[in-house]
Write a protein that holds these residues in place. Sequence first.
Motif, PDB file in Angstrom:
ATOM      1  N   LEU A 287       0.821  -1.213   0.000  1.00  0.00           N
ATOM      2  CA  LEU A 287       0.000   0.000   0.000  1.00  0.00           C
ATOM      3  C   LEU A 287       0.852   1.260   0.000  1.00  0.00           C
ATOM      4  N   LEU A 288       1.953   1.244   0.753  1.00  0.00           N
ATOM      5  CA  LEU A 288       2.823   2.422   0.788  1.00  0.00           C
ATOM      6  C   LEU A 288       3.401   2.709  -0.590  1.00  0.00           C
ATOM      7  N   ASN A 289       3.723   1.657  -1.334  1.00  0.00           N
ATOM      8  CA  ASN A 289       4.198   1.854  -2.708  1.00  0.00           C
ATOM      9  C   ASN A 289       3.128   2.525  -3.568  1.00  0.00           C
ATOM     10  N   GLY A 290       1.877   2.214  -3.294  1.00  0.00           N
ATOM     11  CA  GLY A 290       0.788   2.848  -4.039  1.00  0.00           C
ATOM     12  C   GLY A 290       0.481   4.254  -3.573  1.00  0.00           C
ATOM     13  N   LEU A 291       0.757   4.548  -2.296  1.00  0.00           N
ATOM     14  CA  LEU A 291       0.487   5.879  -1.756  1.00  0.00           C
ATOM     15  C   LEU A 291       1.547   6.903  -2.149  1.00  0.00           C
ATOM     16  N   LYS A 292       2.743   6.422  -2.428  1.00  0.00           N
ATOM     17  CA  LYS A 292       3.858   7.307  -2.730  1.00  0.00           C
ATOM     18  C   LYS A 292       3.613   8.047  -4.045  1.00  0.00           C
ATOM     19  N   ARG A 293       3.878   9.337  -4.033  1.00  0.00           N
ATOM     20  CA  ARG A 293       3.702  10.134  -5.257  1.00  0.00           C
ATOM     21  C   ARG A 293       4.915   9.955  -6.169  1.00  0.00           C
ATOM     22  N   ARG A 294       4.622   9.617  -7.436  1.00  0.00           N
ATOM     23  CA  ARG A 294       5.672   9.422  -8.440  1.00  0.00           C
ATOM     24  C   ARG A 294       5.216  10.032  -9.769  1.00  0.00           C
ATOM     25  N   PRO A 295       6.157  10.382 -10.614  1.00  0.00           N
ATOM     26  CA  PRO A 295       5.755  10.959 -11.912  1.00  0.00           C
ATOM     27  C   PRO A 295       4.914  10.009 -12.756  1.00  0.00           C
ATOM     28  N   ASP A 296       5.102   8.689 -12.560  1.00  0.00           N
ATOM     29  CA  ASP A 296       4.379   7.731 -13.395  1.00  0.00           C
ATOM     30  C   ASP A 296       3.122   7.184 -12.727  1.00  0.00           C
ATOM     31  N   ASN A 297       2.647   7.843 -11.647  1.00  0.00           N
ATOM     32  CA  ASN A 297       1.398   7.396 -11.022  1.00  0.00           C
ATOM     33  C   ASN A 297       0.251   7.425 -12.032  1.00  0.00           C
ATOM     34  N   ILE A 298      -0.517   6.346 -12.073  1.00  0.00           N
ATOM     35  CA  ILE A 298      -1.749   6.337 -12.851  1.00  0.00           C
ATOM     36  C   ILE A 298      -2.846   6.916 -11.966  1.00  0.00           C
ATOM     37  N   PRO A 299      -3.599   7.908 -12.443  1.00  0.00           N
ATOM     38  CA  PRO A 299      -4.640   8.516 -11.603  1.00  0.00           C
ATOM     39  C   PRO A 299      -5.651   7.479 -11.099  1.00  0.00           C
ATOM     40  N   LEU A 300      -6.103   7.668  -9.868  1.00  0.00           N
ATOM     41  CA  LEU A 300      -7.099   6.767  -9.286  1.00  0.00           C
ATOM     42  C   LEU A 300      -8.452   7.041  -9.929  1.00  0.00           C
ATOM     43  N   SER A 301      -9.126   5.993 -10.357  1.00  0.00           N
ATOM     44  CA  SER A 301     -10.393   6.157 -11.067  1.00  0.00           C
ATOM     45  C   SER A 301     -11.609   6.095 -10.146  1.00  0.00           C
ATOM     46  N   THR A 302     -11.419   5.597  -8.919  1.00  0.00           N
ATOM     47  CA  THR A 302     -12.541   5.456  -7.980  1.00  0.00           C
ATOM     48  C   THR A 302     -12.370   6.464  -6.853  1.00  0.00           C
ATOM     49  N   PRO A 303     -13.390   7.281  -6.566  1.00  0.00           N
ATOM     50  CA  PRO A 303     -13.257   8.270  -5.494  1.00  0.00           C
ATOM     51  C   PRO A 303     -13.246   7.600  -4.119  1.00  0.00           C
ATOM     52  N   SER A 304     -12.722   8.329  -3.135  1.00  0.00           N
ATOM     53  CA  SER A 304     -12.731   7.818  -1.762  1.00  0.00           C
ATOM     54  C   SER A 304     -14.157   7.830  -1.215  1.00  0.00           C
ATOM     55  N   LEU A 305     -14.361   7.128  -0.122  1.00  0.00           N
ATOM     56  CA  LEU A 305     -15.681   7.120   0.505  1.00  0.00           C
ATOM     57  C   LEU A 305     -16.073   8.504   1.003  1.00  0.00           C
ATOM     58  N   GLY A 306     -15.070   9.285   1.422  1.00  0.00           N
ATOM     59  CA  GLY A 306     -15.348  10.611   1.973  1.00  0.00           C
ATOM     60  C   GLY A 306     -15.544  10.553   3.473  1.00  0.00           C
ATOM     61  N   ASN A 307     -15.219  11.661   4.133  1.00  0.00           N
ATOM     62  CA  ASN A 307     -15.284  11.692   5.601  1.00  0.00           C
ATOM     63  C   ASN A 307     -16.667  11.395   6.165  1.00  0.00           C
ATOM     64  N   PRO A 308     -17.760  11.987   5.632  1.00  0.00           N
ATOM     65  CA  PRO A 308     -19.072  11.699   6.231  1.00  0.00           C
ATOM     66  C   PRO A 308     -19.426  10.216   6.244  1.00  0.00           C
ATOM     67  N   THR A 309     -19.140   9.523   5.134  1.00  0.00           N
ATOM     68  CA  THR A 309     -19.463   8.092   5.063  1.00  0.00           C
ATOM     69  C   THR A 309     -18.598   7.287   6.014  1.00  0.00           C
ATOM     70  N   VAL A 310     -17.277   7.566   6.032  1.00  0.00           N
ATOM     71  CA  VAL A 310     -16.383   6.825   6.919  1.00  0.00           C
ATOM     72  C   VAL A 310     -16.735   7.085   8.386  1.00  0.00           C
ATOM     73  N   GLU A 311     -17.042   8.330   8.724  1.00  0.00           N
ATOM     74  CA  GLU A 311     -17.427   8.634  10.102  1.00  0.00           C
ATOM     75  C   GLU A 311     -18.705   7.895  10.490  1.00  0.00           C
ATOM     76  N   HIS A 312     -19.631   7.783   9.557  1.00  0.00           N
ATOM     77  CA  HIS A 312     -20.858   7.025   9.826  1.00  0.00           C
ATOM     78  C   HIS A 312     -20.546   5.544  10.028  1.00  0.00           C
ATOM     79  N   LEU A 313     -19.702   4.982   9.170  1.00  0.00           N
ATOM     80  CA  LEU A 313     -19.352   3.566   9.288  1.00  0.00           C
ATOM     81  C   LEU A 313     -18.591   3.267  10.567  1.00  0.00           C
ATOM     82  N   MET A 314     -17.822   4.240  11.053  1.00  0.00           N
ATOM     83  CA  MET A 314     -17.078   4.076  12.295  1.00  0.00           C
ATOM     84  C   MET A 314     -17.928   4.354  13.527  1.00  0.00           C
TER      85      MET A 314
END
Length: 228
Positions: free
Chosen positions: A191-218
Amino acid sequence: MTQGSQTGAREDGERPLRRDAALNRERILRAAREVFGQRGLGVTLDDIAHHAGVGVGTVYRRFPTKEALVGALFEQDLALRKASAERALAHPDPWEGLVDFLVEMSADLAENRGLHEVIMLGSHSSGPIETARQGMLPLLASLITRAQESGQLRTEITPSDIPVIQHMLSSASQFAQGTQPDIWRRYLEILLNGLKRRPDNIPLSTPSLGNPTVEHLMGLTRSVPPKA
């Protein structure tokens, strides 16, 4: 009761316990940490009494409810996690600080099923525990922003991604429990390899859940967030 039959004062301001009562309290807390850590918060006070080698009445005299016992155990653990985040923010290298925090938090959650349920699911929470959980969110946001501003963390990462990542790593540890419980370290490296910013990163196509949803799930908020 003589003065010599008492031990140190309780943290909650109550009168000092007799030495044997204080020893029983510590025995119960140790047993609870082991049982909650291995089996989660679904166990009963009877289970903990059995593991501690004391009568269940002894447990109820010290902790009248399971919530009281959970609070006594995990409020301090949450304070330690907050201190870990603050150390990460003080690290001279924002990326290394974030990595240190993720490793410490992942180790705690992977090795302690009860702590995972308290932090991630809001199980058996008390006022102080809820306050501590809420207090972690601004620290996560600061860790993310700091690492992104340094140019080391991908710009698409949001604070809401961190609890999901922690849940994934804990699940990996549970999956391999009894065989290779530290397997979460391998997947954190991936995961850290995927989190690291690099010039050849492929943009993520799926948005994050977002804070409101994660806070609700937690369990940090009770209402269902509106769909985006």
